[in-house]
Write a protein that holds these residues in place. Structure first.
Motif, PDB file in Angstrom:
ATOM      1  N   GLY A  46       0.821  -1.199   0.000  1.00 56.67           N
ATOM      2  CA  GLY A  46       0.000   0.000   0.000  1.00 56.67           C
ATOM      3  C   GLY A  46       0.857   1.251   0.000  1.00 56.67           C
ATOM      4  O   GLY A  46       1.500   1.594  -0.990  1.00 56.67           O
ATOM      5  N   PHE A  47       0.872   1.935   1.131  1.00 58.19           N
ATOM      6  CA  PHE A  47       1.666   3.141   1.293  1.00 58.19           C
ATOM      7  C   PHE A  47       2.647   2.899   2.448  1.00 58.19           C
ATOM      8  O   PHE A  47       2.336   3.177   3.609  1.00 58.19           O
ATOM      9  CB  PHE A  47       0.759   4.333   1.617  1.00 58.19           C
ATOM     10  N   PHE A 106       3.003   7.618   1.477  1.00 52.62           N
ATOM     11  CA  PHE A 106       3.697   7.588   0.192  1.00 52.62           C
ATOM     12  C   PHE A 106       3.773   6.161  -0.313  1.00 52.62           C
ATOM     13  O   PHE A 106       3.920   5.209   0.464  1.00 52.62           O
ATOM     14  CB  PHE A 106       5.123   8.142   0.319  1.00 52.62           C
ATOM     15  N   ARG A 107       3.693   6.031  -1.612  1.00 52.08           N
ATOM     16  CA  ARG A 107       3.975   4.752  -2.242  1.00 52.08           C
ATOM     17  C   ARG A 107       5.464   4.460  -2.115  1.00 52.08           C
ATOM     18  O   ARG A 107       6.279   5.343  -1.835  1.00 52.08           O
ATOM     19  CB  ARG A 107       3.595   4.802  -3.729  1.00 52.08           C
ATOM     20  N   ALA A 108       5.811   3.215  -2.375  1.00 54.23           N
ATOM     21  CA  ALA A 108       7.217   2.815  -2.293  1.00 54.23           C
ATOM     22  C   ALA A 108       8.028   3.566  -3.332  1.00 54.23           C
ATOM     23  O   ALA A 108       7.642   3.663  -4.500  1.00 54.23           O
ATOM     24  CB  ALA A 108       7.356   1.313  -2.505  1.00 54.23           C
ATOM     25  N   GLY A 109       9.145   4.126  -2.952  1.00 55.55           N
ATOM     26  CA  GLY A 109      10.049   4.805  -3.853  1.00 55.55           C
ATOM     27  C   GLY A 109       9.863   6.309  -3.886  1.00 55.55           C
ATOM     28  O   GLY A 109      10.762   7.024  -4.346  1.00 55.55           O
ATOM     29  N   GLN A 110       8.729   6.817  -3.436  1.00 60.75           N
ATOM     30  CA  GLN A 110       8.489   8.255  -3.517  1.00 60.75           C
ATOM     31  C   GLN A 110       9.384   9.025  -2.546  1.00 60.75           C
ATOM     32  O   GLN A 110       9.855  10.116  -2.879  1.00 60.75           O
ATOM     33  CB  GLN A 110       7.007   8.554  -3.228  1.00 60.75           C
ATOM     34  N   VAL A 111       9.590   8.460  -1.383  1.00 64.61           N
ATOM     35  CA  VAL A 111      10.479   9.124  -0.429  1.00 64.61           C
ATOM     36  C   VAL A 111      11.893   9.171  -0.979  1.00 64.61           C
ATOM     37  O   VAL A 111      12.615  10.173  -0.820  1.00 64.61           O
ATOM     38  CB  VAL A 111      10.442   8.399   0.940  1.00 64.61           C
ATOM     39  N   ALA A 112      12.307   8.113  -1.665  1.00 64.10           N
ATOM     40  CA  ALA A 112      13.640   8.127  -2.271  1.00 64.10           C
ATOM     41  C   ALA A 112      13.761   9.217  -3.315  1.00 64.10           C
ATOM     42  O   ALA A 112      14.805   9.882  -3.442  1.00 64.10           O
ATOM     43  CB  ALA A 112      13.931   6.754  -2.886  1.00 64.10           C
ATOM     44  N   TYR A 113      12.676   9.429  -4.081  1.00 63.70           N
ATOM     45  CA  TYR A 113      12.682  10.497  -5.082  1.00 63.70           C
ATOM     46  C   TYR A 113      12.807  11.865  -4.417  1.00 63.70           C
ATOM     47  O   TYR A 113      13.599  12.715  -4.856  1.00 63.70           O
ATOM     48  CB  TYR A 113      11.389  10.401  -5.894  1.00 63.70           C
ATOM     49  N   LEU A 114      12.070  12.084  -3.329  1.00 65.23           N
ATOM     50  CA  LEU A 114      12.170  13.349  -2.595  1.00 65.23           C
ATOM     51  C   LEU A 114      13.565  13.526  -1.989  1.00 65.23           C
ATOM     52  O   LEU A 114      14.113  14.633  -1.964  1.00 65.23           O
ATOM     53  CB  LEU A 114      11.108  13.399  -1.496  1.00 65.23           C
TER      54      LEU A 114
END
Length: 1920
Positions: free
Chosen positions: A761-762, A815-823
């Motif tokens: 999920g998130f 957040f979905r998986a990977g979005q925090v890494a993008y930020l």
């Protein structure tokens, strides 16, 4: 400064900068290095794979379109490896779509081409950045997959030595196979009350979460501990139970928590065994319910067991053992009580020797047996029952040794008189023949007949083993039942926490029925786990109001249906067991026919027809069908059971089988011992007719399925908490990680499933405040709004276009998986650009600075070079001039030296010549003088020789003449003697004759005297003539000697002339030799100069040596001084330790006293419980009333038994005897300790008395003198009697012989007798006088040593104190007080009614008063005489000592030289004068005191006289007043002179205590009145009682005061102001008692007026000690109060709050959200702590607390702050970073600033923060090289080795400029600190209280000036 934001796609390769990154501490300049995983919008998440292998490589949230963006050069990935499971590698070039291989480089440097799967084309999983490695929660990782989880666990386990890790809601525990110091009492206290995410992962955190949720949600909890055998399940469950027992305590003080923990060794001994994987493997499952009451205290427990492995009783595999209890029995066989069991070694019995490994390394079975027996005793299993259990176990061992002999193929027999069977029958109490018969036969029953059939040997052995298993299973159930009875709660259970310790998923080479049941249970538990995780996710989404979509998760319901559904494996097994000829083979065929090719989870092995395979959630398992039916049926022959039931000698054996039909399962505990669970929706089974009779026919599988369903219902009705135990290796090596084994268990325990469900999920969740704090750098100033939520929404809409990638909840952003890494990538790029800009600016500044420095250096070099050249030229000129000067002086020196040499030679020749002539003349005079002396001595010798010859001749002539005369006289005497004897016989008138003889003797004496005078005159004339002749002879001799001398002188003159001639010739020859000698002398002089130079150098070296020795001496002196200082410090530490021990004892005593009061109040409540029909008030209200309205003059110790007697015996409230015994035991321990202290005190007093007796040796010496004098008197009397007898005998003899010739007066015999008579009479008189003197001395000594009369007056304070000190305890004092009241009580007779007028009574009273007066006068005189005698004796002793000292000094002075003798005498005189001066000063002070005392008494007498005069004036009749003329007189008003005392009536004492102590409000007193006013008032009341000499009033007032203070502190003990107020007043009261005690040490600072107010009649030293103890107790209570206030603030304010904004980086967190470091509403900050400290300080100052005591309180507060902060730092990995170290140091500096503001820097508070300061410094220093290690070791001297290593292990990089500490560096630190001797304890003792002291602080306030305000309500007391 302009910020640059890099948006869009960056370059493929970012070059590494060759320079350092300079960073600042501002928020916008924080640097973070993180691997980037951006997600492009508009893509869907791929579907999840079901297999665990594909799950490991699944990339959550990644799209194929963006793979090239992530798999670039230098990206790190995980690739599969057959040995290490996963290996890390780095990409050597970018990946492009369509590539079939990846160019990789492994960590060891090897290049590799990794081929991609052509079908799936799945790329290897990416690796997390280093700063995320080692996270506490696996869900916080950026990439969630199997290799990341495995690597994170390995790093934490191997590098950081951390065995616990969170994985969402699961706690992963890895068995370290080593004892770790992380389970102590201090760790439990640290985790108590903390949120689960606030501390590092721990089993205690899970237990605390369960305990907290039970109290908060009022819902039962369960802790499910699972894992493989040897993974540590039992230990984890044990620690969880220990946590509950420690934190919750026991409600009834009946040691329930100890019993719960004591059940572990019993269950381990009978249910655990050694396997190939674990030395202490639990071979059964257990579920322990720990019951709690409404106050959440342990009240009981209940245990349920599952599937005991009975087959282990009769069979063990290689390297395995039977159950521990059998080996414990064998090891204890030599004990006397076990002799009857006839046991031997374990290798003797068949049931214990099959595994071939009877001993476990490091385990002592005999010692374990002792522990097991102790646990049984604690749980109430009596010794007789224990011996019965051991008899049954020994019988099982002997039964295993029973052998069978085959008679034919179908029958067998037991050998005759088979010893093992005989022993078995004896132990069981059954008949041998009957048991031997039924072991070899069985009974077959048909419808009509019953047959007895023999069985074969194989069947007999199986029946024997089945019987042994059945007996052991029933014994196991019986023990579990009794344990449950011991743990059964006596009160109603409110809630419970269950701890499930159950077997994990098992797979072996051969898997049988046990593994099938175990894996079936794990399938059920895994299903429940999946459902719970899914439920938690759903609740979280619904709570945040986020749209919920169904998440696909693995459901193992098909596998469960395969096992337990209709026509499932268990149903087919039960059906086959009912078949008459059912077998394992037929059952296997049924399985194949039913499920093969129909169920995907069921398979058949290729090469076997007797096995089947099930695909479990963890792995495929192949089960062997052999033995399934037998184990499921669990057949035992009924006849054998009947034989055992028939035992009459052994009562326990039938008890095992009497309820067999009611047992739910043969391998589970009886359900009758269970407590009904509260609020559990469990439906009880309906009772059916005939069920009880058929219950025993249920199979093992069916019963296990029912118990498993019951367990699942219980777990579903509770809130579960999961602990997954991992076994790191199969060899039990400590801290060794086997990746293969770990991966197998991770796949089996559901850890990855938790991650998958969460990540579907998130998975990433941030609060709005955390998101704003982290990504504030990405916002512009205009984007920042007042509403944080709206600000975050605006920023996210700009940064991420696809709104499906995030959701906004109520409090969090999902957040979905990977979005925090993008930020994080965007943030890192912006920070990197800002960093480059900063570096550019700093580099320019550095280059400009370098150029300026180089230019300045060049100018400086030029200046110095030119100056050097000028100095060289000047030096050349100076040298030229100096050379000319040197030449001039050198030439002058040569000429002068030549002249001096010639002059010296001339003078030397003259001196030699003159000296030679003088020496010759001297020699001549010397020879003449010596010759004269020789002549004189020779002539004298000749004269003396001649005189001696003459004298000897004369003496010889005299001797011959006298001898002749003596002989003549002797002859005459002999003749006279004969004549006397004759006269004695003949004559009778002896006396007359004696008188005549006496006259004759007198006449003869006269004649003799005249002859003597003539003779003396003749001798004188003779001597004169002799002297004349002698002088003539001497004169002639002298003339002869003079003639001889003249001749000799002529000869000598001639010889001298010849000698002079010879000497003249010699002089001429010597002149030549002198010249030669002069040359030689010159040469020797030069040599002498050189030698002197050498000696000078030697002297210089010696000087240096002396200087070095002096330096060494100084160093030694300094070292000695340091050593002295260290010893002083050590003594101070010892003193503090002793003081702390005493104060801890006081604290324990006060706790027991409070407990005693509570119990007494509870008993009062029990007595006052109303009848059922009456209404009952609130319990708390009634307890408060009974506690604080109680007032009685009887002490509590007397009151309790009194009321106990009054209570009715038929009370219905049960008295807890265990509590009473525990309290009694504790009281006895305290009494023993008190007795030991009293004995030690007595011993010290005896030593002091012995020393005093040695100093005062006069009484013993006096007694010895008395003995000596008495002996001397007896001896004199005996000699007197003897002399009298001799005299009588002599007189008798004289009267009998009456010869007149002999007895004539002039006869010699008469004279001799008369002399004897006179001498005897004189001696007799002397002896009489001596006897009289001795008798008088004896009488005086008897009078002196008469015993003194006892004094029993209460007014004598010293005697009273001595008597009180002799009383050991309160009981004796109370009895003495009652006795004193009885003696003082008047007689009931009415003496004044003896006659009508009362004259007899008056006369009697007057006579009695006169007698008392005379008696007092006599006693005073006697006392004065004794005092004078003692003083005289003391003076005599002092004079003797002074005399001895003077003699010693004189002897010492005589040995000294004259100068030292004079100095010593002067020093002695000065010392004597000084001592005399001091003695005079002491006498003067005593006289001054006496004068002051007399003046005071005079004032009192004058006042009394004035009062008497006033009374007499009042008694004058009115008529007399009228008769006198009235004159108008002006009477001036005089100020009343107050004495500083307060008077009150005895009956007002309780009122005084109530108004002044119990009902006094501290706030009003502190603000409006003077500090310490209650203490002053109480002391002034004590002064008045002392003035009245009323000891009872003093004692009563002080006792009431102390009890009142205790009551008010008990009532309002949680209020800081109240405790501080009474601590201040108690100390002031104590200081007043000291200041006015009259002791010199306390009167130094008093004014003369204050000295007049001293106590006069009583010494209250004992009450001062009691008040001091009370003050210590109040101080400890004050510390506890402020600790409770500060405790919630410390962690939040000191650690979590970000005081310096922007320094601490917020990392992505996992499911266990920690407390935010951002200050929200309701959170504590450092300002909160400082405000609280200010509040504490102001309150103490307002109350007038002593400054020294305030310093001690502040020191204790700072210690609590430092200890709690450091302990949390050591238990929180997220807090151990560089930035957090800076925050801590800033916070500590603020606390130090507070100390400076309050002028408390010298209180020692700063030193208590030293460990915290050093921990913060340790976080900030470099940690790479050996120099860094040395610096750390020298810097961290206040931290222990364990703390330093723990901080280094926990150090976590937050940003890319931080580096992880290497393991090698930590090892270096450990090696360097190896020799340091410090405590192994990890945490500081936050409960430690420093010993408190109360320095004397006198008050300058005058007592007479104190005014009592009306607000206190003390109008009933008056000033005096």
């Amino acid at each position: 400064m302009t910020s640059v934001v890099l948006l869009g796609k960056p370059e493929r390769e970012i070059p590494k900068l060759p320079y350092e990154i300079v960073y600042t501490n501002t928020r916008d300049m924080e640097i973070c290095s993180m691997e980037i995983e951006p997600i492009l919008p508009g893509k869907e998440i791929p579907a999840a794979s079901e297999s665990a292998e594909n799950l490991c490589c699944w990339r959550y949230g990644m799209e194929i379109d963006v793979l090239e963006y992530m798999y670039v050069k230098y990206a790190r990935v995980w690739i599969p490896d057959p040995e290490e499971v996963w290996k890390s590698a780095e990409l050597l070039k970018d990946y492009k779509p369509g590539d079939k291989v990846l160019q990789l480089r492994l960590e060891e440097g090897k290049d590799l081409e990794y081929s991609l799967d052509p079908k799936t084309k799945e790329l290897p999983p990416l690796r997390n950045p280093d700063i995320l490695v080692g996270e506490n929660d696996l869900t916080a990782l950026s990439y969630l997959h199997e290799p990341a989880v495995l690597h994170n666990l390995k790093v934490r386990f191997i590098d950081s030595k951390l065995i616990y890790t969170y994985c969402g809601i699961v706690l992963v525990a890895i068995n370290p196979y080593e004892q770790l110091p992380i389970y102590g009492e201090d760790i439990i206290n640290a985790y108590s009350g903390q949120n689960m995410g606030d501390m590092d992962p721990h089993i205690f955190a899970v237990a605390e979460e369960a305990y907290k949720q039970m109290a908060r949600d009022e819902r039962n909890q369960s802790i499910i501990v699972s894992g493989e055998s040897g993974a540590g399940k039992t230990v984890s469950a044990k620690y969880a139970m220990r946590y509950f027992a420690t934190v919750s305590g026991s409600a009834s003080e009946a040691n329930v928590e100890e019993k719960v923990l004591a059940s572990n060794p019993i269950m381990e001994s009978i249910g655990n065994a050694k396997t190939t994987r674990n030395d202490n493997s639990s071979r059964f499952g257990k579920y322990i319910e720990i019951g709690f009451d409404k106050r959440y205290r342990i009240i009981g427990a209940n245990m349920r067991t599952y599937l005991l492995e009975k087959s282990r009783v009769v069979f063990q595999a290689e390297e395995e053992r039977n159950y521990h209890i059998f080996y414990q029995l064998c090891a204890s066989a030599a004990l006397p009580e076990f002799k009857t069991l006839r046991l031997g070694s374990a290798n003797y019995f068949h049931y214990t020797k099959q595994g071939g490994s009877p001993v476990i390394d490091g385990v002592d079975d005999a010692k374990e047996m002792v522990n097991t027996r102790q646990a049984c005793t604690l749980l109430g299993i009596s010794d007789s029952y224990q011996m019965g259990i051991f008899r049954i176990l020994a019988g099982i061992l002997h039964l295993g040794n029973v052998e069978f002999a085959s008679r034919d193929s179908d029958s067998c027999t037991v050998p005759t008189k088979h010893e093992p069977l005989i022993i078995f029958c004896d132990l069981m109490g059954v008949e041998y023949e009957e048991m031997a018969h039924w072991l070899c036969h069985r009974k077959l029953a048909t419808a009509t007949e019953t047959y007895i059939k023999p069985i074969s040997k194989l069947h007999a052995i199986n029946a024997r083993d089945a019987l042994a298993k059945h007996i052991y299973a029933n014994l196991f159930n019986w023990i579990v039942d009794h344990v449950n009875k011991a743990l059964h709660a006596t009160v109603k259970q409110h809630s419970f926490i269950g701890v499930l310790d159950i077997y994990g998923f098992e797979t072996f080479e051969i898997n049988s029925f046990e593994q099938f049941c175990i894996n079936y249970a794990n399938e059920k538990l895994q299903q429940q786990f999946n459902m719970h995780v899914f439920k938690l996710e759903q609740e979280e989404y619904m709570k945040e109001q986020i749209p919920w979509t169904l998440i696909d998760f693995y459901d193992n319901q098909p596998c469960i249906n395969l096992i337990e559904a209709k026509m499932g494996i268990l149903d087919l097994l039960d059906e086959e067991c009912k078949m008459p000829k059912g077998s394992d083979d037929s059952w296997a065929q049924k399985l194949y026919n039913t499920h093969l090719n129909k169920c995907a989870l069921f398979e058949k092995p290729r090469l076997s027809n007797k096995a089947f395979i099930i695909k479990h959630f963890a792995d495929k398992v192949e089960y062997q069908c052999e033995g399934f039916l037998e184990k499921n049926k669990d057949t035992v022959y009924e006849e054998q059971i009947k034989v055992l039931k028939s035992s009459k000698k052994f009562k326990l054996l039938p008890e095992l089988f009497q309820d067999e039909e009611k047992v739910l399962s043969p391998t589970s505990a009886t359900p009758s011992g269970r407590v009904p669970l509260s609020r559990m929706p469990i439906k009880p089974a309906k009772a059916r007719p005939g069920q009880a009779s058929k219950e025993h026919k249920k199979t093992v599988g069916h019963q296990f399925r029912n118990s498993l369903h019951l367990l699942m219902e219980t777990l579903n009705a509770t809130t579960p908490h999961y602990v997954r135990c991992i076994k790191p290796n199969d060899f039990k090596f400590p801290f060794t990680f086997d990746e293969k084994r770990a991966v197998q268990q991770l796949r089996a325990c559901g850890v990855l499933e938790t991650i998958r469900i969460s990540a579907a999920g998130f998975p990433s969740r941030w609060t709005y405040q955390e998101f704003f704090s982290r990504y504030r750098v990405l916002m512009k100033q205009r984007d920042v709004l007042g509403d944080r939520k709206q600000t975050c929404k605006n920023v996210l809409e700009k940064l991420i276009q696809d709104k499906d990638k995030y959701q906004f909840g109520k409090t969090k952003i999902f957040f979905r998986a990977g979005q925090v890494a993008y930020l994080e990538k965007i943030r890192a790029d912006k920070l990197r650009a800002a960093c480059i800009r900063i570096q550019k600016t700093i580099r320019g500044w550095l280059m400009r600075k370098k150029y300026v420095r180089m230019r300045k250096a060049a100018i400086t070099i030029q200046r110095h070079v030119r100056g050097y050249q000028a100095r060289c030229y000047a030096k050349f000129l100076r040298r030229t001039r100096a050379a000319i000067t040197i030449q001039k002086f050198q030439r002058m020196y040569v000429v002068r030296k030549r002249y001096q040499c010639m002059r010296d030679a001339t003078i030397a020749l003259q001196a030699l010549l003159r000296g030679y002539m003088v020496r010759n003349k001297y020699q001549m005079m010397l020879r003449e003088h010596k010759s004269v002396v020789i002549q004189k001595h020779v002539r004298g010798w000749l004269a003396r020789r001649r005189y001696g010859r003459t004298l000897r001749a004369i003496v010889y002539l005299q001797c011959c003449y006298r001898r002749m005369m003596a002989k003549r006289e002797l002859k005459k005497l002999k003749i006279e003697a004969r004549s006397v004897e004759r006269y004695k016989k003949l004559h009778i008138g002896l006396e007359n004759k004696i008188m005549q003889l006496q006259r004759k003797i007198d006449e003869q004496n006269k004649e003799y005297k005249s002859l003597l005078e003539k003779m003396s005159s003749l001798e004188i004339t003779y001597s004169t003539e002799t002297e004349k002749l002698r002088s003539d002879v001497e004169r002639l001799r002298m003339s002869e000697e003079e003639a001889k001398n003249a001749t000799n002188r002529v000869i000598s003159l001639q010889e001298e002339i010849a000698k002079l001639r010879r000497e003249l010739h010699q002089t001429q020859s010597e002149k030549k030799s002198i010249e030669e000698w002069a040359d030689k002398y010159k040469h020797e002089t030069e040599q002498l100069v050189s030698e002197l130079k050498e000696q000078n150098s030697l002297l210089e070296r010696e000087k240096e040596e002396h200087r070095r020795i002096h330096d060494q001496a100084r160093e030694i002196t300094e070292s000695m001084e340091k050593k002295l200082v260290e010893e002083t410090k050590q003594l101070e530490l010892d003193l503090n330790d002793e003081r702390l021990r005493y104060q801890n004892l006081l604290n324990e005593f006060s706790r027991l006293e409070e407990r005693y009061d509570d119990l007494k109040d509870e008993m009062n409540l029990m007595v006052s419980i109303p009848k059922p029909g009456h209404k009952r008030t609130d319990s708390t209200h009634s307890s408060n009333e009974s506690e604080y309205t109680f007032s009685s003059e009887i002490t509590e110790a007397e009151d309790l038994p009194l009321r106990m007697e009054q209570e009715p015996s038929e009370k219905k409230a049960p008295l807890d005897m265990s509590l009473f015994l525990k309290l009694q035991k504790r009281v006895s321990e305290l009494e023993q300790e008190k007795q030991s202290l009293q004995d030690e005190l007595d011993r010290k007093e005896e030593q002091a008395l012995r020393a005093k007796a040695k100093e005062e040796e006069r009484p013993p010496i006096r007694g010895a003198e008395l003995e000596y004098e008495s002996l001397k008197r007896q001896e004199l009397e005996s000699e007197n009697k003897k002399l009298k007898n001799e005299l009588n005998e002599l007189q008798k003899a004289l009267t009998e012989t009456r010869a007149p010739e002999v007895t004539a007066p002039g006869a010699p015999a008469y004279r001799v007798l008369l002399d004897q008579l006179t001498s005897v009479s004189e001696e007799l008189e002397v002896r009489k006088e001596e006897v009289l003197i001795l008798r008088s001395q004896l009488v005086s000594q008897k009078e002196a040593i008469q015993p003194k009369e006892d004094k029993n007056t209460m007014t004598d304070a010293t005697i009273l104190l001595e008597d009180v000190q002799k009383m050991k305890d309160k009981g004796e004092i109370a009895q003495a007080y009652i006795g004193l009241k009885e003696t003082n009580r008047q007689s009931p007779q009415d003496y004044h009614m003896l006659n009508e007028d009362g004259e007899l009574w008056l006369a009697y009273e007057g006579l009695k008063q006169a007698n008392r007066l005379l008696e007092s006068q006599l006693q005073s005189q006697k006392k004065s005489h004794e005092n004078e005698l003692e003083s005289l004796r003391g003076e005599i002793q002092s004079l003797k000592e002074e005399n001895n000292r003077q003699q010693q000094l004189l002897a010492q002075n005589l040995q000294l030289p004259p100068e030292a003798r004079i100095e010593a005498s002067l020093q002695h005189e000065i010392t004597r004068l000084t001592n005399e001066n001091l003695d005079l000063m002491e006498q003067l002070e005593k006289q001054d005191k006496t004068v002051r005392k007399l003046k005071k008494q005079l004032k009192v007498f004058a006042k009394k006289i004035g009062e008497l005069e006033v009374g007499q004036m009042e008694n004058i009749s009115p008529g007399q007043i009228i008769d006198e003329p009235i004159r108008p007189v002006n009477i001036p008003r005089k100020e009343k002179d107050f004495q500083g005392m307060l008077e009150y009536k005895k009956e007002d004492e309780q009122k005084l205590v109530k108004n002044l102590i119990l009902e006094l409000k501290p706030r009003g007193v502190a603000v409006n009145l003077i500090p310490g006013l209650p203490a002053y008032i109480l002391f002034m009341c004590v002064r008045h009682a002392d003035y009245l000499n009323d000891d009872q009033k003093v004692r009563s007032l002080l006792t009431s005061t102390i009890n009142g203070i205790k009551k008010v502190l008990k009532k309002r003990g949680d209020d800081f102001e109240t405790v501080s107020f009474w601590l201040s007043n108690t100390c002031r009261f104590l200081h007043c008692l000291k200041q006015y005690s009259g002791e010199e040490g306390f009167m130094k600072h008093n004014t003369p007026r204050q000295n007049e107010h001293c106590l006069t009649n009583f010494d209250l030293a004992e009450y001062r000690q009691v008040l001091s103890d009370l003050a210590i107790q109040i101080y400890q209570q004050l510390v506890r109060v402020l600790e409770n206030i500060l405790q919630p603030m410390i962690v939040s304010g000191m650690l979590e709050h970000e005081t310096i904004q922007g320094v601490s980086g917020v990392k992505p967190t996992g499911l266990r959200k920690r407390t935010s470091s951002i200050a929200d509403e309701g959170t504590y900050t450092l300002d909160s702590i400082i405000r609280q400290l200010n509040s504490f300080h102001s309150v103490m100052c307002q109350h007038g607390m002593d400054p020294e005591l305030i310093k001690q309180v502040v020191k204790q507060m700072f210690y609590i702050i430092g200890a709690v902060t450091l302990n949390n730092l050591l238990l929180r990995k997220d807090m151990c970073s560089w930035s957090k170290g800076m925050q801590i140091r800033y916070n500590v500096s603020q606390l130090e600033e507070w100390l400076r503001d309050k002028n408390l820097m010298n209180s020692g508070a700063k030193e208590t923060l030293e460990p915290l300061i050093q921990a913060a410094q340790l976080l900030q220093v470099k940690k790479k090289t050996d120099e860094d290690a040395e610096a750390i070791c020298s810097m961290c001297n206040a931290l222990t080795t364990a703390q330093i290593v723990k901080v280094l292990n926990l150090y976590t990089p937050v940003n890319e400029f931080e580096e992880r500490v290497l393991v090698s560096f930590i090892r270096t630190i450990q090696v360097r600190l190896r020799d340091r001797k410090d405590s192994p304890q990890l945490l500081m003792d936050a409960k430690h209280i420093f010993p408190v002291t109360f320095p004397f602080n006198p008050s300058s306030l005058a007592l007479e000036t104190i005014q009592i305000p009306a607000s206190l309500g003390l109008g009933f007391i008056s000033r005096v």
